[in-house]
Design an enzyme around this catalytic site. Structure first.
Site, PDB file in Angstrom:
ATOM      1  CG  HIS A  40     -23.134 -14.845  75.089  1.00  0.00           C
ATOM      2  ND1 HIS A  40     -21.803 -14.624  74.826  1.00  0.00           N
ATOM      3  CD2 HIS A  40     -23.634 -13.625  75.392  1.00  0.00           C
ATOM      4  CE1 HIS A  40     -21.522 -13.338  74.957  1.00  0.00           C
ATOM      5  NE2 HIS A  40     -22.635 -12.703  75.293  1.00  0.00           N
ATOM      6  CG  LEU A  41     -29.762 -17.646  76.054  1.00  0.00           C
ATOM      7  CD1 LEU A  41     -30.921 -18.369  76.731  1.00  0.00           C
ATOM      8  CD2 LEU A  41     -30.008 -17.573  74.552  1.00  0.00           C
TER       9      LEU A  41
ATOM     10  CB  SER B 258     -19.718 -10.029  82.796  1.00  0.00           C
ATOM     11  OG  SER B 258     -18.847 -10.964  83.422  1.00  0.00           O
ATOM     12  NE  ARG B 259     -18.023 -10.561  76.084  1.00  0.00           N
ATOM     13  CZ  ARG B 259     -19.280 -10.157  75.921  1.00  0.00           C
ATOM     14  NH1 ARG B 259     -20.230 -10.550  76.750  1.00  0.00           N
ATOM     15  NH2 ARG B 259     -19.597  -9.360  74.917  1.00  0.00           N
TER      16      ARG B 259
ATOM     17  CD  GLU C 175     -19.652 -17.414  75.214  1.00  0.00           C
ATOM     18  OE1 GLU C 175     -20.227 -16.887  74.237  1.00  0.00           O
ATOM     19  OE2 GLU C 175     -19.614 -16.898  76.326  1.00  0.00           O
TER      20      GLU C 175
HETATM   21  C1  3PG Z   1     -22.930  -7.815  74.580  1.00  0.00           C
HETATM   22  O1  3PG Z   1     -21.725  -7.712  74.810  1.00  0.00           O
HETATM   23  O2  3PG Z   1     -23.557  -6.937  73.987  1.00  0.00           O
HETATM   24  C2  3PG Z   1     -23.662  -9.034  75.063  1.00  0.00           C
HETATM   25  O3  3PG Z   1     -22.805  -9.932  75.692  1.00  0.00           O
HETATM   26  C3  3PG Z   1     -24.449  -9.710  73.977  1.00  0.00           C
HETATM   27  O4  3PG Z   1     -23.626 -10.320  73.025  1.00  0.00           O
HETATM   28  P1  3PG Z   1     -24.272 -10.787  71.628  1.00  0.00           P
HETATM   29  O5  3PG Z   1     -24.450  -9.566  70.791  1.00  0.00           O
HETATM   30  O6  3PG Z   1     -23.336 -11.752  70.988  1.00  0.00           O
HETATM   31  O7  3PG Z   1     -25.596 -11.410  71.956  1.00  0.00           O
END
Ligand code: 3PG
Length: 406
Positions: A282-283, A234-235, A264
């Protein structure tokens, strides 16, 4: 149509979206990835629209410098990299793509769940180091275990379904979901403490805000079973990384898998020294399909907004795209203006009453337009449906709506 609105893109954005912005929108496009905050603040002034993902931080400094900005597109879901309040106050509309990466995010969460249960990343590291140590890599099966889903929004619900498809019992916590809806999906709603105590795998799917910051801290980690695993896609700020690292090192927790971090890129961290934690950069939303879907969605929203003033996935405004209310927008504005001029003394409340067929539509947008019409008699600020409610609140003006379909 404002064919030459200037749009700036500062994060990764698929070609399919760029083609729509250029060909269908006819926008003047600039793509400038990896700008520092200062560089963006220096360059933003002439742009009408900005498209970002989560890397660009749209801070107060940037918004203050963005004198022409009308629309920000978050090519994804999370808004925590954007000063939403600052944008709203300035009348800058925010849109996102709430569906575009749901499947990708859920599948990544589930990949981490499965990989954590079978120590896949650790096993890979050992084999590369020339070790063939099957005993310390003994895993657990998912079937029959309890999956605890924190946050049953679109992503959480998809992860829950993937869990059920793997024979898992799913429990969840979500303050906004009714128990019956969860039960229909085969999920038992419990409170967070019970979820932490009962789950074999806890997976987090909440946005980062004041209520969820450090939601999983020392006390919560201590409530989890020593055989349990924590997965966070999530975050980063939702989990206290230090408390988690301490529990993993002390073997008070069997494992963890993290895709998101307080800072990050992650850089140096205690976490990188621990074997039973999987770390990915953050994949969650990083798939070919999500890139394309999101870019097309955001680009179409930019075209609709700059060409026709239409909004679909607004984050900080009530959508005005309900076709049933469209014909009443101008009337609401005029009536608001008229009422404000008739009023004697301070205006404290603007009440909109809709009767007949229109009362079945989403009429809150109309009350915001009435507010725009009224407020222009007392305000010097530039007014639009994005900041009208904000400005009204600051001046102690309330809006109410009443409806009668007869
Ligand atoms: C989001 O909040 O949509 C996801 O965490 C993906 O983040 P990103 O667009 O930086 O890949």
């Amino acid at each position: 149509m404002n064919a030459r609105a200037r749009i700036l893109i500062t994060d990764e954005f698929a070609q399919e979206g760029i083609d729509i912005l250029a060909n269908k929108g006819g926008f003047d496009l600039e793509i400038r990835p990896a700008l520092s905050e200062e560089e963006l603040a220096r360059g933003i002034a002439g742009f009408d629209g900005l498209i970002v993902r989560s890397t660009t931080k749209v801070t107060r400094n940037i918004l203050e410098a963005a004198s022409k900005l009308r629309l920000i597109g978050r090519a994804g879901i999370g808004m925590d990299n954007i000063d939403v309040e600052g944008a709203t106050r300035r009348g800058v509309l925010l849109v996102n793509s709430p569906e575009g990466n749901v499947v990708s995010a859920a599948e990544h969460a589930f990949a981490l769940i499965a990989a954590s249960a079978r120590n896949v990343a650790w096993a890979d590291r050992l084999v590369r180091a020339g070790r063939w140590d099957r005993k310390i890599l003994t895993g657990v099966e998912l079937m029959g275990r309890t999956l605890g889903v924190v946050g049953l929004g679109r992503v959480g619900m998809t992860v829950a379904r993937l869990g059920m498809a793997h024979g898992m019992r799913v429990i969840a916590t979500d303050p906004y979901l009714a128990g019956e809806r969860a039960a229909e999906a085969g999920i038992t709603l419990v409170d967070l403490d019970a979820l932490l105590r009962e789950s074999d795998i806890v997976t987090l799917h909440v946005p980062l805000n004041e209520r969820t910051k450090r939601l999983i801290g020392e006390r919560q980690v201590a409530m989890m079973r020593s055989t349990a695993r924590l997965v966070n896609t999530s975050r980063g700020g939702v989990v206290d990384e230090k408390a988690l690292a301490a529990a993993l090192r002390a073997k008070r927790l069997a494992g963890a898998a993290l895709d998101v971090f307080e800072r990050e890129p992650l850089g140096t961290s205690d976490l990188t020294e621990i074997d039973n934690v999987i770390l990915t950069p953050h994949l969650g939303g990083v798939t070919e399909e999500a890139h394309k879907r999101i870019a097309v969605d955001i680009a179409e929203q930019f075209v609709a907004f700059f060409s026709h003033g239409r909004i679909t996935s607004a984050v900080n405004a009530v959508a005005t795209s309900d076709p049933r209310t469209a014909a009443f927008v101008d009337l609401s504005k005029v009536l608001g203006s008229f009422a404000a001029q008739l009023a004697r003394g301070r205006v404290l409340r603007i009440a909109l009453t809709c009767e007949g067929e229109i009362a079945r539509a989403e009429i809150r947008a109309l009350s915001v337009w009435a507010l725009c019409g009224a407020l222009r008699h007392f305000c010097t600020e530039t007014l639009n449906p994005v900041n009208a409610e904000w400005i009204a609140r600051e001046r102690g003006i309330r809006t109410t709506e009443a409806r009668s379909p007869e």
